[in-house]
Scaffold this active site. Structure first.
Site, mmCIF file in Angstrom:
data_model
loop_
_atom_site.group_PDB
_atom_site.id
_atom_site.type_symbol
_atom_site.label_atom_id
_atom_site.label_comp_id
_atom_site.label_asym_id
_atom_site.label_seq_id
_atom_site.Cartn_x
_atom_site.Cartn_y
_atom_site.Cartn_z
ATOM 1 N N CYS A 73 96.622 -0.664 -64.128
ATOM 2 C CA CYS A 73 96.359 0.001 -62.839
ATOM 3 C C CYS A 73 94.901 -0.133 -62.424
ATOM 4 O O CYS A 73 94.564 0.089 -61.264
ATOM 5 C CB CYS A 73 96.750 1.464 -62.937
ATOM 6 S SG CYS A 73 98.327 1.705 -63.767
ATOM 7 N N CYS B 160 104.766 12.560 -59.469
ATOM 8 C CA CYS B 160 104.518 11.145 -59.769
ATOM 9 C C CYS B 160 104.128 10.381 -58.510
ATOM 10 O O CYS B 160 104.581 10.690 -57.409
ATOM 11 C CB CYS B 160 105.777 10.491 -60.322
ATOM 12 S SG CYS B 160 106.470 11.310 -61.778
ATOM 13 N N HIS C 72 100.853 3.310 -54.944
ATOM 14 C CA HIS C 72 100.185 2.746 -56.110
ATOM 15 C C HIS C 72 100.659 1.317 -56.374
ATOM 16 O O HIS C 72 101.466 1.082 -57.263
ATOM 17 C CB HIS C 72 100.458 3.657 -57.314
ATOM 18 C CG HIS C 72 99.769 3.247 -58.583
ATOM 19 N ND1 HIS C 72 98.602 2.509 -58.607
ATOM 20 C CD2 HIS C 72 100.093 3.480 -59.877
ATOM 21 C CE1 HIS C 72 98.242 2.308 -59.867
ATOM 22 N NE2 HIS C 72 99.131 2.875 -60.655
#
Ligand SMILES: [Zn+2]
Lengths: 396, 132
Positions: free
Chosen positions: A85, A215, A341
């Site tokens: 990430c 999340c 994301h």
């Protein structure tokens, strides 16, 4: 070392992109950045691309060369960065280093990813690949699983009942979703502006104690920046944003962190490195984009970077300390939870969002007022496996 | 001499939790690494751990990766000898926060493989003391 400035930024909408490849998404972000700065492809001296899961998302390895050709750049050095990430934050840090060292004057850096084509089971499998393939993955550890383990441990270590911690985590979700709802680039633009604690707590359980609304989502998208030697920045923009400090750190299997899973040393040392280099402290930071892959991750990050005492960040969020007018406005873009994301693009996106804040160009309701002088980026790959920090300022 | 992950996995299949003892500082490293996790020494010898420890944290995974069936419980155990070890937890009934701190023991192993795992991988399975 020379001063380095961001002179252009580009950012695709985050969300589902069925008719764009990761290479095409990157080119859209890059062309935006180049147009904004009046830079021609032939002027770019090197390309740095964050891409974490392209091999699985589209079967595309070595994406940097395809990005170069797509953009018609010269036969320049092109490099891919993989730090899960944190891939493109590390790319920005290395790009900064090459310009600061004097090797290049003008470089293009960013990240791109398509996660949604994988679907949830394969995406869950590939996200887990950032954990230890022999000692962690075979146990069935998933990326949400990492922070579910952390949440229970945090509750126990700080003597904070899990029910209280979950309410604090819900507040992080509510806040970041609200910011995302106001950001036209966010996956959840126009959605979830007024979530309630009860809605977060009662949404579908992913791995307890984390629900779906604890999340971040799966996301496609790209972001790009042009970095330039400080002394030449005004040639390209009237509003350069300078990189004042950078830091990076690394971890390993979760088990080796032991109790420090709630205050990871890899994040503490990386943040300290950036503060030291910038000659600044947490109290000097006026806007922050941090890695809220899960709500508990935001609480842990705020404490590890030194913004709040151990065990107290959740309370601070409830008091509004991470909102405009509070101690440290955090994830005003929506963060990973509200904005989305796209793994390899996330770090570059965070930098773009800080540049937007420092230029006073953030969406209404999200712009910190007065326009901040100094902002910070925190990105984490895997289970604290790769940490990277950048401090940016309007004055060099 | 150091151990490798293959030694760790083979021992698990025989019901043993195997690690490394540092000949310089005495620290146990489990699962194995190339050096002592505390002092970095390469002077290591094989050491069997008791398989007993304390449940430090766990989660019930309800959205499993491709190739796995949920729900199942992943846990971190602090062994009696010190090292924290990741594994599966077999628990009877609902698993709540009150399980943290309970004594556990190695009760078996979980074998798994998929197209990315480079063959079979073996994970320790723990049970709460007092449960069969
Ligand atoms: Zn030692």
């Amino acid at each position: 070392m020379r001063e380095v400035a961001v002179v252009g930024v580009g950012h695709t909408r985050f969300g589902k992109w069925e008719r764009r490849t990761a290479v095409e998404l990157f080119s859209e972000a890059a062309q935006q950045a180049m147009e904004g700065a009046g830079v021609e492809g032939r002027e770019v001296e090197a390309l740095f691309v964050g891409s974490a899961l392209g091999d699985f998302g589209e079967g595309q390895a070595m994406i940097q060369a395809q990005c170069r050709a797509e953009l018609g750049l010269g036969l320049i050095p092109c490099t891919r960065f993989e730090g899960a990430c944190a891939s493109s934050t590390v790319a920005v840090r290395d790009a900064w280093m090459w310009v600061a060292s004097g090797a290049y004057d003008l470089v293009l850096v960013g990240g791109t990813e398509r996660v949604l084509p994988m679907g949830t089971p394969l995406a869950t499998r590939t996200f887990a690949m950032a954990m230890h393939s022999t000692y962690e993955v075979p146990a069935g550890l998933t990326f949400p699983g990492v922070f579910a383990l952390v949440a229970r441990l945090y509750s126990r270590i700080y003597g904070l009942p899990l029910e209280r911690l979950r309410e604090q985590m819900a507040q992080v979700s509510i806040q970041n979703h609200r910011h995302g709802a106001r950001n036209p680039l966010a996956q959840f633009y126009g959605k979830y502006e007024n979530l309630k604690v009860e809605e977060v707590l009662s949404s579908r359980m992913v791995c307890d104690p984390l629900t779906l609304l604890d999340c971040c989502p799966f996301t496609d998208g790209a972001a790009a920046l042009l970095l330039c030697a400080g002394e030449k920045a005004r040639k390209y923009t009237d509003t350069p944003v300078y990189i004042l400090g950078t830091g990076q750190g690394a971890g390993g299997p979760m088990a080796l962190f032991e109790e420090e899973l709630v205050k990871p040393p890899s994040r503490v040392s990386s943040a300290r490195m950036a503060f030291r280099q910038a000659r600044l402290e947490p109290k000097d930071i006026q806007v922050l984009e941090l890695h809220d892959c899960f709500t508990i991750a935001e609480i842990v990050a705020l404490e590890a970077m030194g913004f709040f005492p151990e065990g107290k960040a959740g309370e601070a969020v409830e008091e509004g300390q991470t909102e405009i007018g509070g101690r440290i406005p955090t994830n005003m873009s929506g963060g990973l939870i509200g904005k989305g994301h796209p793994i390899g693009a996330t770090g570059a996106s965070q930098v773009c969002m800080i540049v937007q804040q420092l230029r006073g160009e953030a969406p209404r309701g999200n712009q910190v007022d007065p326009v901040p002088e100094v902002g910070m980026v925190d990105t984490m790959g895997g289970a604290y496996g790769t940490l990277c920090h950048l401090i940016l300022g309007r004055r060099g | 001499m150091r151990l490798y992950s293959a030694d760790y996995e083979e021992a698990l299949k025989k019901g043993k939790l195997l690690g490394e003892r540092c000949l310089d500082c005495g620290t146990l490293t489990c699962p194995p690494l190339a050096v002592c996790r505390r002092c970095g020494s390469r002077r290591l010898e094989a050491a069997e751990l008791s398989g007993r420890g304390e449940l430090m944290t766990f989660t019930v995974i309800r959205v499993p990766p491709e190739g796995m069936e949920g729900p199942y419980v992943v846990c971190l155990v602090r062994t009696e000898e010190g090292p924290w070890v990741m594994g599966r937890l077999e628990a009877e009934g609902e698993a709540g926060q009150e399980l943290l701190g309970r004594r556990v023991r190695l009760s078996g192993f979980h074998a798994w493989s998929d197209k990315y795992s480079a063959g079979e991988r073996v994970t320790p399975v723990f049970r709460l003391e007092g449960e069969k």
